[in-house]
Scaffold this motif. Sequence first.
Motif, PDB file in Angstrom:
ATOM      1  N   ASP A   1      27.285  -9.797   5.858  1.00  0.00           N
ATOM      2  CA  ASP A   1      26.127  -8.932   5.637  1.00  0.00           C
ATOM      3  C   ASP A   1      26.486  -7.792   4.688  1.00  0.00           C
ATOM      4  N   ASP A   2      27.705  -7.259   4.812  1.00  0.00           N
ATOM      5  CA  ASP A   2      28.145  -6.173   3.930  1.00  0.00           C
ATOM      6  C   ASP A   2      28.230  -6.636   2.482  1.00  0.00           C
ATOM      7  N   GLN A   3      28.704  -7.853   2.256  1.00  0.00           N
ATOM      8  CA  GLN A   3      28.794  -8.376   0.897  1.00  0.00           C
ATOM      9  C   GLN A   3      27.405  -8.587   0.292  1.00  0.00           C
ATOM     10  N   VAL A   4      26.484  -9.137   1.079  1.00  0.00           N
ATOM     11  CA  VAL A   4      25.117  -9.334   0.600  1.00  0.00           C
ATOM     12  C   VAL A   4      24.476  -7.979   0.315  1.00  0.00           C
ATOM     13  N   ALA A   5      24.707  -7.013   1.188  1.00  0.00           N
ATOM     14  CA  ALA A   5      24.152  -5.674   0.986  1.00  0.00           C
ATOM     15  C   ALA A   5      24.707  -5.042  -0.289  1.00  0.00           C
ATOM     16  N   ALA A   6      25.990  -5.237  -0.554  1.00  0.00           N
ATOM     17  CA  ALA A   6      26.599  -4.670  -1.763  1.00  0.00           C
ATOM     18  C   ALA A   6      26.002  -5.302  -3.014  1.00  0.00           C
ATOM     19  N   LEU A   7      25.842  -6.617  -3.009  1.00  0.00           N
ATOM     20  CA  LEU A   7      25.221  -7.286  -4.147  1.00  0.00           C
ATOM     21  C   LEU A   7      23.778  -6.836  -4.332  1.00  0.00           C
ATOM     22  N   THR A   8      23.037  -6.759  -3.233  1.00  0.00           N
ATOM     23  CA  THR A   8      21.639  -6.313  -3.280  1.00  0.00           C
ATOM     24  C   THR A   8      21.554  -4.918  -3.866  1.00  0.00           C
ATOM     25  N   HIS A   9      22.407  -4.029  -3.396  1.00  0.00           N
ATOM     26  CA  HIS A   9      22.404  -2.652  -3.895  1.00  0.00           C
ATOM     27  C   HIS A   9      22.660  -2.612  -5.403  1.00  0.00           C
ATOM     28  N   GLU A  10      23.660  -3.356  -5.866  1.00  0.00           N
ATOM     29  CA  GLU A  10      23.984  -3.375  -7.292  1.00  0.00           C
ATOM     30  C   GLU A  10      22.814  -3.886  -8.122  1.00  0.00           C
ATOM     31  N   ILE A  11      22.181  -4.943  -7.664  1.00  0.00           N
ATOM     32  CA  ILE A  11      21.049  -5.503  -8.406  1.00  0.00           C
ATOM     33  C   ILE A  11      19.899  -4.507  -8.441  1.00  0.00           C
ATOM     34  N   GLU A  12      19.580  -3.926  -7.293  1.00  0.00           N
ATOM     35  CA  GLU A  12      18.449  -2.996  -7.239  1.00  0.00           C
ATOM     36  C   GLU A  12      18.737  -1.706  -7.993  1.00  0.00           C
ATOM     37  N   ALA A  13      19.968  -1.232  -7.953  1.00  0.00           N
ATOM     38  CA  ALA A  13      20.312   0.037  -8.596  1.00  0.00           C
ATOM     39  C   ALA A  13      20.547  -0.113 -10.094  1.00  0.00           C
ATOM     40  N   ASN A  14      21.140  -1.233 -10.503  1.00  0.00           N
ATOM     41  CA  ASN A  14      21.560  -1.366 -11.899  1.00  0.00           C
ATOM     42  C   ASN A  14      20.871  -2.502 -12.657  1.00  0.00           C
ATOM     43  N   GLY A  15      20.067  -3.265 -11.979  1.00  0.00           N
ATOM     44  CA  GLY A  15      19.379  -4.364 -12.641  1.00  0.00           C
ATOM     45  C   GLY A  15      20.220  -5.612 -12.767  1.00  0.00           C
ATOM     46  N   SER A  16      21.485  -5.535 -12.381  1.00  0.00           N
ATOM     47  CA  SER A  16      22.361  -6.700 -12.407  1.00  0.00           C
ATOM     48  C   SER A  16      23.580  -6.407 -11.543  1.00  0.00           C
ATOM     49  N   ALA A  17      24.388  -7.428 -11.353  1.00  0.00           N
ATOM     50  CA  ALA A  17      25.621  -7.260 -10.570  1.00  0.00           C
ATOM     51  C   ALA A  17      26.658  -8.237 -11.097  1.00  0.00           C
ATOM     52  N   ASP A  18      27.890  -7.792 -11.121  1.00  0.00           N
ATOM     53  CA  ASP A  18      29.017  -8.655 -11.460  1.00  0.00           C
ATOM     54  C   ASP A  18      29.672  -9.031 -10.133  1.00  0.00           C
TER      55      ASP A  18
ATOM     56  N   GLN B   1      14.093  -9.446 -10.472  1.00  0.00           N
ATOM     57  CA  GLN B   1      14.221  -8.367  -9.503  1.00  0.00           C
ATOM     58  C   GLN B   1      13.388  -7.140  -9.831  1.00  0.00           C
ATOM     59  N   GLU B   2      13.133  -6.859 -11.115  1.00  0.00           N
ATOM     60  CA  GLU B   2      12.421  -5.631 -11.478  1.00  0.00           C
ATOM     61  C   GLU B   2      11.022  -5.567 -10.893  1.00  0.00           C
ATOM     62  N   THR B   3      10.375  -6.690 -10.750  1.00  0.00           N
ATOM     63  CA  THR B   3       9.012  -6.700 -10.235  1.00  0.00           C
ATOM     64  C   THR B   3       8.935  -7.139  -8.775  1.00  0.00           C
ATOM     65  N   ALA B   4      10.079  -7.354  -8.164  1.00  0.00           N
ATOM     66  CA  ALA B   4      10.105  -7.862  -6.793  1.00  0.00           C
ATOM     67  C   ALA B   4       9.830  -6.750  -5.785  1.00  0.00           C
ATOM     68  N   PRO B   5       9.032  -7.048  -4.759  1.00  0.00           N
ATOM     69  CA  PRO B   5       8.830  -6.072  -3.687  1.00  0.00           C
ATOM     70  C   PRO B   5      10.142  -5.834  -2.935  1.00  0.00           C
ATOM     71  N   GLU B   6      10.238  -4.687  -2.281  1.00  0.00           N
ATOM     72  CA  GLU B   6      11.450  -4.352  -1.521  1.00  0.00           C
ATOM     73  C   GLU B   6      11.757  -5.453  -0.513  1.00  0.00           C
ATOM     74  N   GLY B   7      13.014  -5.806  -0.409  1.00  0.00           N
ATOM     75  CA  GLY B   7      13.456  -6.842   0.510  1.00  0.00           C
ATOM     76  C   GLY B   7      13.523  -8.220  -0.123  1.00  0.00           C
ATOM     77  N   THR B   8      12.857  -8.391  -1.253  1.00  0.00           N
ATOM     78  CA  THR B   8      12.835  -9.694  -1.902  1.00  0.00           C
ATOM     79  C   THR B   8      14.191 -10.060  -2.477  1.00  0.00           C
ATOM     80  N   VAL B   9      14.881  -9.095  -3.077  1.00  0.00           N
ATOM     81  CA  VAL B   9      16.181  -9.374  -3.684  1.00  0.00           C
ATOM     82  C   VAL B   9      17.137  -9.921  -2.630  1.00  0.00           C
ATOM     83  N   GLU B  10      17.240  -9.234  -1.507  1.00  0.00           N
ATOM     84  CA  GLU B  10      18.149  -9.697  -0.451  1.00  0.00           C
ATOM     85  C   GLU B  10      17.733 -11.070   0.061  1.00  0.00           C
TER      86      GLU B  10
END
Length: 76
Positions: free
Chosen positions: A53-70, A28-37
């Motif tokens: 969509d809300d669940q996917v958005a929440a996971l995407t946000h966590e990954i993009e903001a923190n580098g990972s998600a639980d 994810q660190e090198t991925a262009p915007e939108g790639t994570v989702e």
Amino acid sequence: MTDSNQSPLTDEQITAVQGVVDRVNSYQETAPEGTVESHLRGGLGEAGIELTDDQVAALTHEIEANGSADASQVLR
């Protein structure tokens, strides 16, 4: 964070989601915007897991903001 129209996820489904999240986290660190989702949705589809969509958005946000998600924390 589950949609009221969707059944709660089982522990097995959460484990499958976490596997997808871990795979997406790895690049994810090198991925262009939108790639994570996009990759989350693709991996979830491969795993046969449907999230709102809300669940996917929440996971995407966590990954993009923190580098990972639980997934168990984000989705429950």
